[in-house]
Design a protein around this motif. Structure first.
Motif, PDB file in Angstrom:
ATOM      1  N   ARG A 173       3.930   5.736  -5.645  1.00  0.00           N
ATOM      2  CA  ARG A 173       4.204   5.655  -7.070  1.00  0.00           C
ATOM      3  C   ARG A 173       2.971   5.806  -7.962  1.00  0.00           C
ATOM      4  NH1 ARG A 173       8.659   6.769  -6.132  1.00  0.00           N
ATOM      5  NH2 ARG A 173      10.570   5.532  -6.460  1.00  0.00           N
ATOM      6  N   ILE A 174       1.796   5.539  -7.431  1.00  0.00           N
ATOM      7  CA  ILE A 174       0.589   5.550  -8.272  1.00  0.00           C
ATOM      8  C   ILE A 174      -0.287   6.739  -7.891  1.00  0.00           C
ATOM      9  CG2 ILE A 174      -1.461   4.245  -8.968  1.00  0.00           C
ATOM     10  CD1 ILE A 174       0.016   1.703  -8.184  1.00  0.00           C
ATOM     11  N   ARG A 175      -0.693   7.486  -8.883  1.00  0.00           N
ATOM     12  CA  ARG A 175      -1.601   8.610  -8.668  1.00  0.00           C
ATOM     13  C   ARG A 175      -3.027   8.142  -8.920  1.00  0.00           C
ATOM     14  NH1 ARG A 175       1.331  11.933  -5.677  1.00  0.00           N
ATOM     15  NH2 ARG A 175       3.374  12.355  -6.632  1.00  0.00           N
ATOM     16  N   PHE A 176      -3.831   8.144  -7.903  1.00  0.00           N
ATOM     17  CA  PHE A 176      -5.220   7.744  -8.053  1.00  0.00           C
ATOM     18  C   PHE A 176      -6.096   8.710  -7.261  1.00  0.00           C
ATOM     19  CE2 PHE A 176      -3.291   5.368  -4.610  1.00  0.00           C
ATOM     20  CZ  PHE A 176      -4.165   5.539  -3.556  1.00  0.00           C
ATOM     21  N   ALA A 189       0.835  -1.206   0.000  1.00  0.00           N
ATOM     22  CA  ALA A 189       0.000   0.000   0.000  1.00  0.00           C
ATOM     23  C   ALA A 189       0.864   1.248   0.000  1.00  0.00           C
ATOM     24  CB  ALA A 189      -0.933  -0.007   1.206  1.00  0.00           C
ATOM     25  N   ALA A 190       1.949   1.240   0.771  1.00  0.00           N
ATOM     26  CA  ALA A 190       2.850   2.385   0.805  1.00  0.00           C
ATOM     27  C   ALA A 190       3.498   2.619  -0.557  1.00  0.00           C
ATOM     28  CB  ALA A 190       3.919   2.169   1.876  1.00  0.00           C
ATOM     29  N   PRO A 248       7.115   4.038   5.351  1.00  0.00           N
ATOM     30  CA  PRO A 248       7.517   3.416   4.078  1.00  0.00           C
ATOM     31  C   PRO A 248       7.118   4.238   2.852  1.00  0.00           C
ATOM     32  CG  PRO A 248       6.618   1.759   5.547  1.00  0.00           C
ATOM     33  CD  PRO A 248       6.340   3.090   6.181  1.00  0.00           C
ATOM     34  N   THR A 249       5.966   4.930   2.905  1.00  0.00           N
ATOM     35  CA  THR A 249       5.581   5.773   1.770  1.00  0.00           C
ATOM     36  C   THR A 249       6.623   6.838   1.500  1.00  0.00           C
ATOM     37  OG1 THR A 249       3.210   5.421   2.122  1.00  0.00           O
ATOM     38  CG2 THR A 249       3.847   7.388   0.912  1.00  0.00           C
ATOM     39  N   ALA A 250       7.077   7.511   2.564  1.00  0.00           N
ATOM     40  CA  ALA A 250       8.113   8.528   2.394  1.00  0.00           C
ATOM     41  C   ALA A 250       9.418   7.909   1.904  1.00  0.00           C
ATOM     42  CB  ALA A 250       8.332   9.258   3.711  1.00  0.00           C
ATOM     43  N   SER A 251       9.730   6.697   2.367  1.00  0.00           N
ATOM     44  CA  SER A 251      10.958   6.032   1.926  1.00  0.00           C
ATOM     45  C   SER A 251      10.897   5.694   0.438  1.00  0.00           C
ATOM     46  CB  SER A 251      11.184   4.754   2.744  1.00  0.00           C
ATOM     47  OG  SER A 251      11.340   5.055   4.112  1.00  0.00           O
TER      48      SER A 251
END
Length: 274
Positions: free
Chosen positions: A97-100, A91-92, A157-160
């Motif tokens: 990486r994905i724009r939704f 999910a992170a 993790p998203t920021a990483s």
């Protein structure tokens, strides 16, 4: 002495005093716990205990259910950490990486579990669990812990993943690497420090969770923090100090073992959303 103080300067002296106050404020309670846990008798106004002993360690560890609660706490924390990694790391990556549509809204929603008093949230969840038969079950306890750690395992993790430059991934794709090979060999290793930090926070947060476990798991599942409430209220302060050290030791050990990952840059990137 006056010459030394003048050479150092008032700014350095103030910084030293602030540092000393900081160390005393945070290390003082830990030092007091350590002394209480290894003393047989210590009463005011004695500056140090009159006798040193391990009898309170034997007393605590010999109580019914203590060893089981320790094993249960570490087992649940390990399961929660593993499940959170499997669910939240993909999910992170998607958030990074994905724009939704409403991606920022969904990412922000993971903060809601820490934006309101947890007891009210846990009571609402307990009512739902009661209706679907998850009260006093291991699955219910694991779910309540996962809800409590979602913020760590998504935001950090998203920021990483966002800090991994797209050019590095594109270079690997240009030489023929598949998307999975790029993720495994380029993206994941570069984001691993943030994932490790999030995993440590998740494990420690699950280890210290008490309110949700008490509402959902008692009496069938009594973890260390839940048992500690009874020890503090029913036994002398020496026994509470012993159990506090048992709860605190994993935090110190994990942070020392992973100190090369827990750096200021990694921690700051965990909460810096571009």
């Amino acid at each position: 002495m006056r010459w030394y103080l003048k050479a150092v300067g008032p700014k350095k002296i103030i910084e030293f005093l602030l540092l000393a106050a900081f160390v005393i404020f945070f290390m003082g309670p830990l030092l007091n716990l350590a002394i209480l846990a290894f003393t047989g008798n210590w009463s005011y106004p004695d500056p140090l205990p009159r006798e040193w002993s391990l009898k309170w360690w034997s007393f605590v560890l010999s109580r019914d259910g203590i060893a089981e609660s320790i094993g249960l706490s570490f087992g649940i924390a390990a399961v929660v950490t593993a499940v959170s990694i499997l669910l939240c790391v993909p999910a992170a990556y998607a958030f990074a990486r994905i724009r939704f549509p409403l991606s920022r809204f969904f990412l922000f929603s993971f903060l809601l579990t820490h934006a309101f008093p947890k007891m009210g949230l846990y009571v609402s969840i307990a009512v739902l669990f009661y209706k679907i038969g998850l009260m006093n079950t291991l699955l219910g306890v694991v779910l309540i812990h996962i809800i409590n750690v979602l913020m760590y395992m998504t935001w950090i993790p998203t920021a990483s993943f966002r800090n991994v430059h797209m050019a590095q991934e594109e270079s690997a794709r240009d030489v023929g690497a598949s998307p999975f090979r790029v993720f495994r060999s380029i993206t994941l290793p570069l984001a691993m420090p943030g994932i490790i930090v999030a995993s440590i926070f998740t494990f420690l947060s699950s280890l210290d969770e008490a309110q949700g476990t008490y509402l959902v798991g008692v009496p069938n599942f009594r973890t260390m923090p839940v048992v500690m409430y009874g020890i503090i209220t029913d036994y002398p302060a020496y026994a509470g100090a012993v159990f506090s050290i048992i709860l605190t030791a994993p935090t110190l050990i994990l942070l020392l073992a992973a100190q090369k990952f827990v750096s200021a840059d990694v921690l700051s990137s965990g909460f810096q959303m571009k």
